[in-house]
Write a protein that holds these residues in place. Structure first.
Motif, PDB file in Angstrom:
ATOM      1  N   VAL A  99      27.529  94.982  36.688  1.00  0.00           N
ATOM      2  CA  VAL A  99      26.860  94.127  37.668  1.00  0.00           C
ATOM      3  C   VAL A  99      26.103  92.995  36.988  1.00  0.00           C
ATOM      4  CG1 VAL A  99      24.653  95.391  37.830  1.00  0.00           C
ATOM      5  CG2 VAL A  99      25.550  94.193  39.844  1.00  0.00           C
ATOM      6  N   ILE A 100      25.678  93.201  35.734  1.00  0.00           N
ATOM      7  CA  ILE A 100      25.066  92.113  34.965  1.00  0.00           C
ATOM      8  C   ILE A 100      26.110  91.044  34.669  1.00  0.00           C
ATOM      9  CG2 ILE A 100      23.897  91.493  32.809  1.00  0.00           C
ATOM     10  CD1 ILE A 100      22.783  94.339  32.718  1.00  0.00           C
ATOM     11  N   LEU A 101      27.303  91.487  34.269  1.00  0.00           N
ATOM     12  CA  LEU A 101      28.399  90.538  34.048  1.00  0.00           C
ATOM     13  C   LEU A 101      28.667  89.715  35.302  1.00  0.00           C
ATOM     14  CD1 LEU A 101      31.028  92.785  32.205  1.00  0.00           C
ATOM     15  CD2 LEU A 101      29.593  91.024  31.178  1.00  0.00           C
ATOM     16  N   GLU A 102      28.677  90.388  36.442  1.00  0.00           N
ATOM     17  CA  GLU A 102      28.982  89.715  37.702  1.00  0.00           C
ATOM     18  C   GLU A 102      27.910  88.696  38.058  1.00  0.00           C
ATOM     19  OE1 GLU A 102      29.342  93.052  40.287  1.00  0.00           O
ATOM     20  OE2 GLU A 102      31.201  93.746  39.363  1.00  0.00           O
ATOM     21  N   GLY A 103      26.634  89.096  37.907  1.00  0.00           N
ATOM     22  CA  GLY A 103      25.540  88.187  38.224  1.00  0.00           C
ATOM     23  C   GLY A 103      25.517  86.995  37.291  1.00  0.00           C
ATOM     24  N   MET A 104      25.686  87.245  35.998  1.00  0.00           N
ATOM     25  CA  MET A 104      25.677  86.160  35.017  1.00  0.00           C
ATOM     26  C   MET A 104      26.848  85.221  35.255  1.00  0.00           C
ATOM     27  SD  MET A 104      25.354  86.544  30.872  1.00  0.00           S
ATOM     28  CE  MET A 104      23.750  87.357  30.983  1.00  0.00           C
ATOM     29  N   ASN A 105      28.011  85.785  35.550  1.00  0.00           N
ATOM     30  CA  ASN A 105      29.200  84.974  35.822  1.00  0.00           C
ATOM     31  C   ASN A 105      29.028  84.128  37.080  1.00  0.00           C
ATOM     32  OD1 ASN A 105      32.001  84.385  35.007  1.00  0.00           O
ATOM     33  ND2 ASN A 105      32.546  85.292  36.963  1.00  0.00           N
ATOM     34  N   ALA A 106      28.231  84.646  38.034  1.00  0.00           N
ATOM     35  CA  ALA A 106      27.975  83.918  39.278  1.00  0.00           C
ATOM     36  C   ALA A 106      26.878  82.867  39.124  1.00  0.00           C
ATOM     37  CB  ALA A 106      27.603  84.899  40.386  1.00  0.00           C
ATOM     38  N   GLY A 107      26.229  82.814  37.952  1.00  0.00           N
ATOM     39  CA  GLY A 107      25.233  81.781  37.711  1.00  0.00           C
ATOM     40  C   GLY A 107      23.800  82.210  37.908  1.00  0.00           C
ATOM     41  N   LEU A 108      23.493  83.475  37.592  1.00  0.00           N
ATOM     42  CA  LEU A 108      22.116  83.948  37.707  1.00  0.00           C
ATOM     43  C   LEU A 108      21.503  84.161  36.326  1.00  0.00           C
ATOM     44  CD1 LEU A 108      22.250  86.631  40.554  1.00  0.00           C
ATOM     45  CD2 LEU A 108      21.332  84.317  40.681  1.00  0.00           C
ATOM     46  N   PRO A 109      20.227  83.793  36.147  1.00  0.00           N
ATOM     47  CA  PRO A 109      19.510  84.230  34.949  1.00  0.00           C
ATOM     48  C   PRO A 109      19.184  85.712  35.098  1.00  0.00           C
ATOM     49  CG  PRO A 109      18.030  83.034  36.408  1.00  0.00           C
ATOM     50  CD  PRO A 109      19.390  82.977  37.041  1.00  0.00           C
ATOM     51  N   VAL A 110      19.290  86.465  34.003  1.00  0.00           N
ATOM     52  CA  VAL A 110      19.174  87.919  34.089  1.00  0.00           C
ATOM     53  C   VAL A 110      18.119  88.430  33.113  1.00  0.00           C
ATOM     54  CG1 VAL A 110      20.396  90.127  33.958  1.00  0.00           C
ATOM     55  CG2 VAL A 110      21.625  88.068  34.700  1.00  0.00           C
ATOM     56  N   ILE A 111      17.303  89.372  33.604  1.00  0.00           N
ATOM     57  CA  ILE A 111      16.374  90.134  32.771  1.00  0.00           C
ATOM     58  C   ILE A 111      16.816  91.587  32.843  1.00  0.00           C
ATOM     59  CG2 ILE A 111      13.978  90.838  32.413  1.00  0.00           C
ATOM     60  CD1 ILE A 111      13.168  88.351  34.074  1.00  0.00           C
ATOM     61  N   ALA A 112      16.985  92.229  31.690  1.00  0.00           N
ATOM     62  CA  ALA A 112      17.466  93.610  31.690  1.00  0.00           C
ATOM     63  C   ALA A 112      16.875  94.371  30.509  1.00  0.00           C
ATOM     64  CB  ALA A 112      18.991  93.652  31.640  1.00  0.00           C
ATOM     65  N   THR A 113      17.030  95.680  30.551  1.00  0.00           N
ATOM     66  CA  THR A 113      16.475  96.526  29.493  1.00  0.00           C
ATOM     67  C   THR A 113      17.373  96.533  28.264  1.00  0.00           C
ATOM     68  OG1 THR A 113      17.428  98.341  30.800  1.00  0.00           O
ATOM     69  CG2 THR A 113      15.040  98.098  30.828  1.00  0.00           C
ATOM     70  N   LYS A 114      16.724  96.702  27.132  1.00  0.00           N
ATOM     71  CA  LYS A 114      17.426  96.739  25.849  1.00  0.00           C
ATOM     72  C   LYS A 114      17.906  98.166  25.607  1.00  0.00           C
ATOM     73  CE  LYS A 114      16.726  95.464  20.993  1.00  0.00           C
ATOM     74  NZ  LYS A 114      15.730  94.985  19.999  1.00  0.00           N
ATOM     75  N   THR A 115      19.037  98.491  26.220  1.00  0.00           N
ATOM     76  CA  THR A 115      19.567  99.856  26.120  1.00  0.00           C
ATOM     77  C   THR A 115      21.078  99.837  26.257  1.00  0.00           C
ATOM     78  OG1 THR A 115      19.366 102.112  26.998  1.00  0.00           O
ATOM     79  CG2 THR A 115      19.367 100.335  28.606  1.00  0.00           C
ATOM     80  N   GLY A 116      21.737 100.851  25.672  1.00  0.00           N
ATOM     81  CA  GLY A 116      23.176 101.003  25.837  1.00  0.00           C
ATOM     82  C   GLY A 116      23.940  99.750  25.456  1.00  0.00           C
ATOM     83  N   GLY A 117      24.843  99.349  26.350  1.00  0.00           N
ATOM     84  CA  GLY A 117      25.686  98.187  26.086  1.00  0.00           C
ATOM     85  C   GLY A 117      25.127  96.872  26.580  1.00  0.00           C
ATOM     86  N   ILE A 118      23.939  96.883  27.188  1.00  0.00           N
ATOM     87  CA  ILE A 118      23.383  95.646  27.734  1.00  0.00           C
ATOM     88  C   ILE A 118      23.205  94.567  26.665  1.00  0.00           C
ATOM     89  CG2 ILE A 118      21.385  94.629  28.906  1.00  0.00           C
ATOM     90  CD1 ILE A 118      21.154  97.207  30.537  1.00  0.00           C
ATOM     91  N   PRO A 119      22.743  94.913  25.440  1.00  0.00           N
ATOM     92  CA  PRO A 119      22.645  93.864  24.417  1.00  0.00           C
ATOM     93  C   PRO A 119      23.986  93.258  23.998  1.00  0.00           C
ATOM     94  CG  PRO A 119      21.206  95.706  23.862  1.00  0.00           C
ATOM     95  CD  PRO A 119      22.079  96.158  24.996  1.00  0.00           C
ATOM     96  N   ASP A 120      25.101  93.900  24.360  1.00  0.00           N
ATOM     97  CA  ASP A 120      26.406  93.278  24.132  1.00  0.00           C
ATOM     98  C   ASP A 120      26.589  92.061  25.033  1.00  0.00           C
ATOM     99  OD1 ASP A 120      26.745  95.536  22.570  1.00  0.00           O
ATOM    100  OD2 ASP A 120      28.781  95.943  23.282  1.00  0.00           O
ATOM    101  N   ILE A 121      25.881  92.057  26.168  1.00  0.00           N
ATOM    102  CA  ILE A 121      25.991  90.965  27.141  1.00  0.00           C
ATOM    103  C   ILE A 121      24.884  89.939  26.934  1.00  0.00           C
ATOM    104  CG2 ILE A 121      26.071  90.360  29.593  1.00  0.00           C
ATOM    105  CD1 ILE A 121      26.789  93.285  30.184  1.00  0.00           C
ATOM    106  N   ILE A 122      23.646  90.429  26.838  1.00  0.00           N
ATOM    107  CA  ILE A 122      22.488  89.536  26.780  1.00  0.00           C
ATOM    108  C   ILE A 122      22.018  89.362  25.345  1.00  0.00           C
ATOM    109  CG2 ILE A 122      20.083  89.210  27.489  1.00  0.00           C
ATOM    110  CD1 ILE A 122      20.699  90.699  30.049  1.00  0.00           C
TER     111      ILE A 122
END
Length: 341
Positions: free
Chosen positions: A257-280
């Protein structure tokens, strides 16, 4: 190329969306596809409508037949129980199978599970974190890292206007996920409490359902800046209306869902866990906060709220990053693995 995809999940969440996304791309590439699905899942109807040959089954012990995979180059496993279906089918037909692991949890210490991974022709993790989890249990293995790809949703202008009217003049922050313990909604709620008086224009909207929804709704009745709207199918409309996305999971395989939001043009704040740092990439295309830290979340929200230029910077960098996650790229990586078998 003929591939048999297996996903026995009974629901239709991120993993099933990603399975469907890959299936659509492979059909466009000229593949012949057979799909083993759970009849309770919406995935069954969706892949049937695409012209795939579908074998619905509610249990990995059922629906085994030599004819199902006799012409297949590989069986592609997308979900936990599907591994056992693939193991049995492979024993019957000698058709090799590969496993895509989507969750960041350690592999359980079960003999059959370990054997299933050992006998796979290849194992794939959506993120570096998942790859590391596989290697922790199977040190001799060499898992591939192939991420999910963002799903693009249609946008209905009239529905967008309806949502905008509901949150008129508000700065809308969405969090979209199943409302369960590890998704960290209570962290966002604590941040909302901190911001309510000083920033009354900021509105948090939670998109999702789950076993904690009623409890959290009751706890936030006094908060005018928190709104639960349930699971939404029109995500394209919500991504269009929203000004920002937050994702406060305690663990996350990747974060589709982070990929989807970022791809749709949203700035994203998320936790530094799991695979999230692969995206952000922190401070480059978004903000990363420590798990469970609502004060860091509040500070990051304020920083982006007060800096439209920084939001634009993150949006631009986020869209550039999404090129690495394009379905055309990930489908090609899977094809190379299929051929290697």
């Amino acid at each position: 190329m003929h591939i048999c995809h297996v996903n026995l999940a009974s629901g239709f969440s991120g993993g099933e969306q990603q399975t469907l996304q890959l299936i659509k791309q492979q059909l466009a590439m000229g593949y012949t596809l057979t799909v083993i699905t759970n009849p309770k899942s919406a995935l069954t109807e969706k892949v049937s409508s695409l012209g795939c040959k579908v074998y619905p089954t509610s249990h990995f012990l059922f629906s085994h037949n030599r004819e199902i995979t006799q012409d297949c180059q590989a069986i592609h496993v997308h979900e936990g129980r599907s591994l056992y279906w693939a193991m049995i089918q492979s024993l019957l037909t000698k058709c090799p199978y590969i496993v895509t692991r989507r969750i960041d949890n350690p592999l359980r210490n079960r003999w059959l599970l370990k054997k299933g991974y050992e006998k796979a022709g290849a194992t794939i993790g959506l993120s570096q974190s998942i790859v590391n989890r596989i290697k922790d249990k199977l040190p001799a293995s060499t898992p591939y890292r192939i991420p999910s790809s963002p799903v693009t949703y249609p946008v209905n202008k009239s529905q967008v206007e309806e949502i905008k009217a509901q949150y008129q003049d508000k700065f809308v922050i969405i969090q979209a996920a199943n409302i369960v313990a590890y998704k960290g909604f209570e962290v966002t709620i604590e941040a909302a409490k901190c911001l309510q008086k000083q920033y009354p224009n900021i509105q948090f909207v939670f998109l999702g359902d789950g076993n904690l929804r009623e409890e959290l709704e009751n706890k936030t009745k006094h908060l005018s800046n928190v709104h639960f709207v349930g699971k939404q199918r029109n995500m394209g409309d919500w991504f269009t209306v929203a000004d920002m996305q937050v994702h406060t999971s305690y663990s996350e395989g990747l974060g589709s869902v982070i990929l989807e939001g970022m791809n749709a043009g949203l700035p994203v704040i998320a936790t530094k866990t799991g695979g999230i740092p692969d995206i952000i990439d922190d401070k480059k295309n978004g903000e990363l906060i420590e798990v469970g830290n609502h004060q860091q979340l509040s500070n990051a929200i304020i920083k982006l709220y007060e800096s439209p230029e920084l939001r634009k910077q993150y949006i631009t960098a986020g869209k550039e990053k999404m090129a690495n996650f394009a379905i055309s790229n990930t489908a090609q990586q899977y094809e190379e693995i299929y051929r290697s078998l």
